[in-house]
Design an enzyme around this catalytic site. Structure first.
Site, mmCIF file in Angstrom:
data_model
loop_
_atom_site.group_PDB
_atom_site.id
_atom_site.type_symbol
_atom_site.label_atom_id
_atom_site.label_comp_id
_atom_site.label_asym_id
_atom_site.label_seq_id
_atom_site.Cartn_x
_atom_site.Cartn_y
_atom_site.Cartn_z
ATOM 1 N N ARG A 70 -19.555 3.182 1.402
ATOM 2 C CA ARG A 70 -20.966 2.720 1.007
ATOM 3 C C ARG A 70 -21.114 3.638 0.036
ATOM 4 N NH1 ARG A 70 -23.148 -0.227 5.295
ATOM 5 N NH2 ARG A 70 -24.679 -0.634 3.811
ATOM 6 N N ASP A 129 -22.023 -7.436 -0.317
ATOM 7 C CA ASP A 129 -22.337 -7.085 1.196
ATOM 8 C C ASP A 129 -21.414 -7.945 1.836
ATOM 9 O OD1 ASP A 129 -24.279 -5.453 2.737
ATOM 10 O OD2 ASP A 129 -24.205 -7.398 3.750
ATOM 11 N N TYR A 143 -23.517 -10.910 13.277
ATOM 12 C CA TYR A 143 -24.756 -10.895 12.482
ATOM 13 C C TYR A 143 -25.475 -12.304 12.539
ATOM 14 C CZ TYR A 143 -24.260 -6.196 11.067
ATOM 15 O OH TYR A 143 -24.000 -4.862 11.004
ATOM 16 N N ARG A 169 -28.113 4.031 -1.365
ATOM 17 C CA ARG A 169 -29.601 4.855 -1.597
ATOM 18 C C ARG A 169 -29.513 6.219 -1.558
ATOM 19 N NH1 ARG A 169 -31.117 1.543 3.429
ATOM 20 N NH2 ARG A 169 -29.078 1.980 3.712
ATOM 21 N N ARG A 199 -32.692 -0.434 -7.562
ATOM 22 C CA ARG A 199 -33.038 -1.248 -6.639
ATOM 23 C C ARG A 199 -34.627 -1.407 -6.703
ATOM 24 N NH1 ARG A 199 -34.456 -3.791 -3.019
ATOM 25 N NH2 ARG A 199 -33.715 -3.939 -0.834
HETATM 26 O O1 CP3 Z 1 -20.697 1.127 -2.551
HETATM 27 C C1 CP3 Z 1 -20.568 0.253 -1.380
HETATM 28 O O2 CP3 Z 1 -19.764 0.395 -0.353
HETATM 29 C C2 CP3 Z 1 -21.624 -0.686 -1.439
HETATM 30 C C3 CP3 Z 1 -21.120 -2.226 -1.300
HETATM 31 C C4 CP3 Z 1 -21.412 -2.272 0.299
HETATM 32 C C5 CP3 Z 1 -22.713 -2.685 0.710
HETATM 33 N N1 CP3 Z 1 -22.561 -3.021 2.280
HETATM 34 C C6 CP3 Z 1 -24.181 -2.569 0.043
HETATM 35 C C7 CP3 Z 1 -25.301 -2.158 0.711
HETATM 36 C C8 CP3 Z 1 -20.610 -2.602 1.221
HETATM 37 C C9 CP3 Z 1 -19.105 -2.454 1.452
HETATM 38 C C10 CP3 Z 1 -21.413 -3.121 2.459
HETATM 39 C C11 CP3 Z 1 -20.448 -3.421 3.790
HETATM 40 C C12 CP3 Z 1 -21.281 -3.540 4.869
HETATM 41 N N2 CP3 Z 1 -22.392 -4.260 4.759
HETATM 42 C C13 CP3 Z 1 -20.988 -3.486 6.197
HETATM 43 C C14 CP3 Z 1 -19.644 -3.017 6.676
HETATM 44 C C15 CP3 Z 1 -19.453 -1.409 6.570
HETATM 45 C C16 CP3 Z 1 -20.322 -0.882 7.624
HETATM 46 O O3 CP3 Z 1 -21.322 -0.033 7.141
HETATM 47 O O4 CP3 Z 1 -20.105 -0.879 8.922
HETATM 48 C C17 CP3 Z 1 -21.877 -4.023 7.040
HETATM 49 C C18 CP3 Z 1 -21.983 -3.802 8.608
HETATM 50 C C19 CP3 Z 1 -23.154 -4.473 6.398
HETATM 51 C C20 CP3 Z 1 -24.183 -5.127 6.630
HETATM 52 C C21 CP3 Z 1 -25.532 -4.559 6.278
HETATM 53 N N3 CP3 Z 1 -25.941 -4.502 4.771
HETATM 54 C C22 CP3 Z 1 -26.433 -3.701 6.843
HETATM 55 C C23 CP3 Z 1 -26.226 -3.474 8.244
HETATM 56 C C24 CP3 Z 1 -27.092 -3.131 5.954
HETATM 57 C C25 CP3 Z 1 -28.511 -2.344 6.389
HETATM 58 C C26 CP3 Z 1 -28.113 -1.014 6.632
HETATM 59 C C27 CP3 Z 1 -27.792 -0.275 5.824
HETATM 60 O O5 CP3 Z 1 -26.679 0.388 5.798
HETATM 61 O O6 CP3 Z 1 -28.280 -0.291 4.513
HETATM 62 C C28 CP3 Z 1 -27.119 -3.875 4.612
HETATM 63 C C29 CP3 Z 1 -27.694 -3.458 3.472
HETATM 64 C C30 CP3 Z 1 -26.967 -2.889 2.329
HETATM 65 N N4 CP3 Z 1 -25.638 -3.165 1.998
HETATM 66 C C31 CP3 Z 1 -27.546 -1.876 1.611
HETATM 67 C C32 CP3 Z 1 -26.446 -1.551 0.596
HETATM 68 C C33 CP3 Z 1 -26.413 -0.609 -0.607
HETATM 69 C C34 CP3 Z 1 -28.878 -1.259 1.388
HETATM 70 C C35 CP3 Z 1 -29.956 -2.325 1.332
HETATM 71 C C36 CP3 Z 1 -30.916 -1.854 0.277
HETATM 72 O O7 CP3 Z 1 -30.668 -1.570 -0.956
HETATM 73 O O8 CP3 Z 1 -32.212 -2.117 0.308
#
Ligand code: CP3
Length: 343
Positions: free
Chosen positions: A26, A76, A151, A30, A39
């Site tokens: 990740r 995502d 999910y 943020r 964002r």
């Molecule tokens: O650099 C990177 O890795 C960004 C790309 C990326 C995101 N999500 C962006 C994101 C990747 C590889 C993911 C994978 C992801 N998404 C997983 C697997 C990895 C892990 O953490 O277990 C999962 C379970 C998700 C589902 C997801 N997406 C959740 C649970 C959330 C909310 C909680 C959180 O960690 O933010 C998201 C939102 C999300 N995905 C954000 C980002 C940058 C934040 C959203 C925002 O900017 O408002």
């Protein structure tokens, strides 16, 4: 002239390095002020994912600050349910919210529109590839079928995935149909990412925990193996990292049966145990606790060195054992990259 080597890709392919290459789970997100700014100006999280100009910019942001060895596509794991036609929303501060899927909804999912819906993400891959220096690896990804299904069925993240675990036991036919749809969509999506220019893909099985051995074999190992085999049938020898978070005592079975090139280890996996348990030569990725990075200082440096030492001699990609948390100070990330690269 020989091509510039991509050290992270080479490591995934089985070549141990004097010092491990590094990327951070990740790494775009943020904790970076430039991400928060972009964002805030965008319409929503999914808009960033589906706007190649924005997603390309965000993918490259962490590499401008830190000497990382790889970029990971900004997207995502939940773009797949979105592409299948399920309503997916990202509420500020709440994480993802989906309209929970019931038995009758499975046949209403539309697998045929997945790749056309995800075309902007594939365009991002091509843009990033074109912008990325030749020595940097580009990582694509998807969520593993079970994790995405948790999910889709639960409608949100949950500490024990009880909704999805019950659904699998009570509605085995609908569950199997859903996993089949996710396996096929994941194969198509990962193959399209390779065609657009990624070097490696990671399959995020973030909810491999909380399963008994039978469910682990059925929900995690079997679908991950199908995705790996399906991708390699179309992209021969495709380099694949599996990340079965919480697999614990099941890690070696996961690695042996799925045949991933590299095993992502979560931070609860003891380094010495993994080193003894896994076959010599199998690559590993991980596994610093993200909270150690957030807290920083001597404890973080000591643990990072311990991990590097513990996996020396084996192909190892340094990483966190789960995603970086938004509260992480940027200087701590810079320090970690320095330690990994320079000792
Ligand atoms: O650099 C990177 O890795 C960004 C790309 C990326 C995101 N999500 C962006 C994101 C990747 C590889 C993911 C994978 C992801 N998404 C997983 C697997 C990895 C892990 O953490 O277990 C999962 C379970 C998700 C589902 C997801 N997406 C959740 C649970 C959330 C909310 C909680 C959180 O960690 O933010 C998201 C939102 C999300 N995905 C954000 C980002 C940058 C934040 C959203 C925002 O900017 O408002």
């Amino acid at each position: 002239m020989t091509a510039t080597p991509k050290i992270l890709l080479e490591t995934v392919l089985g070549k141990a390095q004097a010092r491990p290459p590094i990327w951070i789970m990740r790494q775009a997100g943020r904790y970076l002020p430039e991400y928060r700014e972009l964002r805030a100006a965008a319409d929503g999280f999914l808009d960033v994912c589906y706007t190649p100009k924005l997603a390309t910019e965000v993918t490259l942001q962490p590499l401008r600050r830190f000497d990382l060895d790889a970029a990971i596509l900004f997207s995502d794991i939940l773009v797949i349910p979105d592409a299948l036609g399920q309503k997916v929303a990202f509420e500020k501060g709440e994480g993802p919210i989906l309209d929970p899927l019931s038995k009758g909804h499975v046949s209403m999912l539309n697998p045929r529109q997945v790749l056309s819906h995800l075309q902007p993400v594939l365009e991002t891959v091509a843009n990033v590839r074109a912008a990325l220096p030749a020595d940097k690896t580009l990582i694509g990804f998807c969520g593993a079928p079970w994790t995405v299904a948790t999910y889709m069925i639960g409608g949100k993240g949950s500490p024990d995935q009880a909704a999805a675990r019950l659904f699998a036991l009570r509605e085995p036919d609908a569950f199997r149909a859903l996993i089949d749809i996710l396996v096929e969509a994941s194969i198509d999506y990962l193959v399209a990412q390779f065609e657009a220019g990624v070097d490696v893909v990671q399959i995020f099985e973030s909810w491999a925990l909380n399963l008994d051995e039978i469910s682990f074999a059925n929900h995690v190992i079997a679908p991950n193996k199908r995705v790996v085999d399906g991708v390699r049938a179309r992209v021969p020898n495709a380099p694949i990292i599996g990340f079965p978070r919480g697999a614990a005592a099941m890690v070696s079975r996961y690695a042996a049966e799925t045949q991933v090139n590299m095993l992502g280890l979560d931070y609860s996996m003891p380094v010495g145990f993994a080193h003894q348990e896994l076959p010599a030569g199998l690559g590993v990725q991980g596994n610093l606790d993200p909270l150690r990075l957030a807290a920083g200082g001597v404890q973080m440096e000591m643990r990072a060195r311990e991990i590097i030492e513990g996996f020396s001699g084996r192909p190892h990609v340094f990483n966190l054992g789960h995603g970086i948390i938004p509260q992480t100070p940027i200087e701590h990330v810079a320090r970690l990259v320095d330690i990994v690269k320079k000792g």
